[in-house]
Scaffold this active site. Structure first.
Site, PDB file in Angstrom:
ATOM      1  CG  ASN A   7      -1.838   1.133   1.329  1.00 38.78           C
ATOM      2  OD1 ASN A   7      -1.450   2.317   1.086  1.00 38.78           O
ATOM      3  ND2 ASN A   7      -2.937   1.031   1.540  1.00 38.78           N
ATOM      4  CG  HIS A  10       0.937   6.147   4.765  1.00 42.85           C
ATOM      5  ND1 HIS A  10      -0.176   7.184   4.946  1.00 42.85           N
ATOM      6  CD2 HIS A  10       0.223   5.003   5.277  1.00 42.85           C
ATOM      7  CE1 HIS A  10      -1.269   6.449   5.633  1.00 42.85           C
ATOM      8  NE2 HIS A  10      -1.014   5.289   5.881  1.00 42.85           N
ATOM      9  CG  HIS A  43      -8.512   4.092   1.089  1.00 36.20           C
ATOM     10  ND1 HIS A  43      -8.423   3.886   2.409  1.00 36.20           N
ATOM     11  CD2 HIS A  43      -9.194   4.546   0.749  1.00 36.20           C
ATOM     12  CE1 HIS A  43      -9.691   4.246   2.671  1.00 36.20           C
ATOM     13  NE2 HIS A  43     -10.203   4.284   1.575  1.00 36.20           N
ATOM     14  NE  ARG A  45      -9.628   8.465   4.223  1.00 34.85           N
ATOM     15  CZ  ARG A  45      -9.616   7.607   5.194  1.00 34.85           C
ATOM     16  NH1 ARG A  45      -9.072   6.464   5.317  1.00 34.85           N
ATOM     17  NH2 ARG A  45     -10.718   7.872   6.126  1.00 34.85           N
ATOM     18  NE  ARG A  49      -7.576  11.338   5.589  1.00 30.14           N
ATOM     19  CZ  ARG A  49      -8.191  10.839   6.563  1.00 30.14           C
ATOM     20  NH1 ARG A  49      -7.278  10.062   7.349  1.00 30.14           N
ATOM     21  NH2 ARG A  49      -9.264  10.837   7.081  1.00 30.14           N
ATOM     22  CD  GLU A  70      -6.719  -0.117   1.084  1.00 26.42           C
ATOM     23  OE1 GLU A  70      -6.943   0.824   1.930  1.00 26.42           O
ATOM     24  OE2 GLU A  70      -6.131  -1.122   1.405  1.00 26.42           O
ATOM     25  CB  THR A 101      -9.590   1.480   7.512  1.00 25.85           C
ATOM     26  OG1 THR A 101      -9.251   2.162   6.202  1.00 25.85           O
ATOM     27  CG2 THR A 101     -10.768   1.004   7.002  1.00 25.85           C
ATOM     28  CD  GLU A 151      -7.114  -6.465   3.124  1.00 22.67           C
ATOM     29  OE1 GLU A 151      -7.221  -5.969   1.959  1.00 22.67           O
ATOM     30  OE2 GLU A 151      -6.244  -5.388   4.102  1.00 22.67           O
ATOM     31  CG  HIS A 191      -5.582  -1.739   9.315  1.00 23.00           C
ATOM     32  ND1 HIS A 191      -5.057  -1.282  10.496  1.00 23.00           N
ATOM     33  CD2 HIS A 191      -5.994  -0.608   8.665  1.00 23.00           C
ATOM     34  CE1 HIS A 191      -5.233   0.178  10.593  1.00 23.00           C
ATOM     35  NE2 HIS A 191      -6.006   0.509   9.236  1.00 23.00           N
TER      36      HIS A 191
HETATM   37  N1  PXP Z   1      -5.849  -3.126   4.117  1.00 24.14           N
HETATM   38  C1  PXP Z   1      -7.005  -2.305   4.164  1.00 24.14           C
HETATM   39  C2  PXP Z   1      -8.257  -2.503   3.911  1.00 24.14           C
HETATM   40  C3  PXP Z   1      -6.515  -0.881   4.812  1.00 24.14           C
HETATM   41  O1  PXP Z   1      -7.747   0.038   4.593  1.00 24.14           O
HETATM   42  C4  PXP Z   1      -5.259  -0.453   4.943  1.00 24.14           C
HETATM   43  C5  PXP Z   1      -5.114   0.842   5.508  1.00 24.14           C
HETATM   44  O2  PXP Z   1      -5.238   1.761   4.275  1.00 24.14           O
HETATM   45  C6  PXP Z   1      -4.172  -1.525   4.842  1.00 24.14           C
HETATM   46  C7  PXP Z   1      -4.684  -2.694   4.626  1.00 24.14           C
HETATM   47  C8  PXP Z   1      -2.903  -1.038   4.998  1.00 24.14           C
HETATM   48  O3  PXP Z   1      -2.664  -0.751   6.485  1.00 24.14           O
HETATM   49  P1  PXP Z   1      -1.449  -0.471   7.153  1.00 24.14           P
HETATM   50  O4  PXP Z   1      -1.013   0.888   6.341  1.00 24.14           O
HETATM   51  O5  PXP Z   1      -1.442  -0.371   8.561  1.00 24.14           O
HETATM   52  O6  PXP Z   1      -0.470  -1.528   6.897  1.00 24.14           O
END
Ligand code: PXP
Length: 243
Positions: A7, A10, A43, A45, A49, A70, A101, A151, A191
């Site tokens: 992901n 960030h 994601h 959003r 953001r 996402e 999330t 998931e 997550h």
């Molecule tokens: N899976 C989902 C569905 C999420 O919403 C997120 C956060 O965007 C993640 C995985 C990744 O989480 P993390 O950034 O804590 O690894």
């Protein structure tokens, strides 16, 4: 082998801290792939953001691995997703004020709305996963909605403090993985995962895919993204072999 979805949200968070053009999350796509990413996850959003619409378009053009979008179940996101056609979508709950999330999607009780979103995305050729808590009721509802995958939300496991609490949360994930597979759902998880807590989740034999963001980008500040992804891939390889 377990697929690793990286992901890259960030990287865009860092860009938005200055509201300029850099760092561009599409640069992260190339380095994540070089590190062994099996999928790029992002994601979009409602409040934009971090990831912006133009990031999604660019990343879909340049990624050579599948892209997992996402998204919340809103008319706007369904319109964007069905036009952009990522390889897969993960439906998540979204609240404006949250930092990230919080909790899984409440599928139970919302089967009609979720089922319609799944059907619309499937119609556009997008396979759909639902981000849910490791709760049998949510898994059954997810199967009833026609989702391809769930998931499992690992956030509570990752936040658990003390061996006993961690064991309870891991047990919930293990039971949910078994139940989801029985229901014919592909099992993904994510997550809060990082190099210290990922191993027991990677050892759950039903888990096919992990999506990891914040910890990989945080570690990349020190190690570089390619190395951080390669390090995580190596852990997954070792743990999958121990199943
Ligand atoms: N899976 C989902 C569905 C999420 O919403 C997120 C956060 O965007 C993640 C995985 C990744 O989480 P993390 O950034 O804590 O690894």
């Amino acid at each position: 082998m377990i697929r690793l979805g990286v992901n890259i949200d960030h990287v865009a968070t860092l860009r938005e801290a200055r509201r300029i053009a850099e760092p561009d999350p599409s640069w992260a796509v190339v380095l994540a792939e070089l590190g062994g990413a099996d999928q790029i996850t992002l994601h979009l959003r409602e409040d934009r953001r971090h990831i912006r619409d133009e990031d999604l378009a660019k990343i879909l053009r340049i990624a050579s691995v599948p892209v997992n979008l996402e998204m919340a179940i809103t008319e706007e996101m369904l319109r964007i997703a069905t036009a952009a056609r990522p390889h897969c979508a993960t439906l998540v709950p979204e609240k404006r004020q949250e930092v990230t999330t919080e909790g899984g999607l409440a599928v139970a009780g919302q089967e009609t709305a979720v089922g319609e979103a799944v059907a619309a995305l499937n119609e556009a050729g997008i396979s759909v996963g639902l981000f849910v808590d490791p709760d049998p009721e949510q898994l059954e509802a997810s199967a009833a909605c026609g989702a391809h995958a769930v998931e499992l939300h690992t956030g509570t496991y990752c936040a658990a403090v003390g061996a006993a609490a961690v064991a309870v949360e891991l047990g919930r994930l293990q039971s949910a993985a078994v139940r989801a597979a029985e229901l014919g759902l592909a099992v993904h998880a994510g997550h809060g995962l990082n190099v210290r807590n990922v191993a027991p989740v990677a050892r759950i034999s039903q888990v096919e895919e992990l999506n990891i963001g914040h910890a990989l980008i945080g570690r990349a500040v020190f190690l570089g993204l390619q190395a951080a992804v390669a390090e995580m891939k190596e852990i997954l390889k070792v743990e999958a072999a121990r199943r």
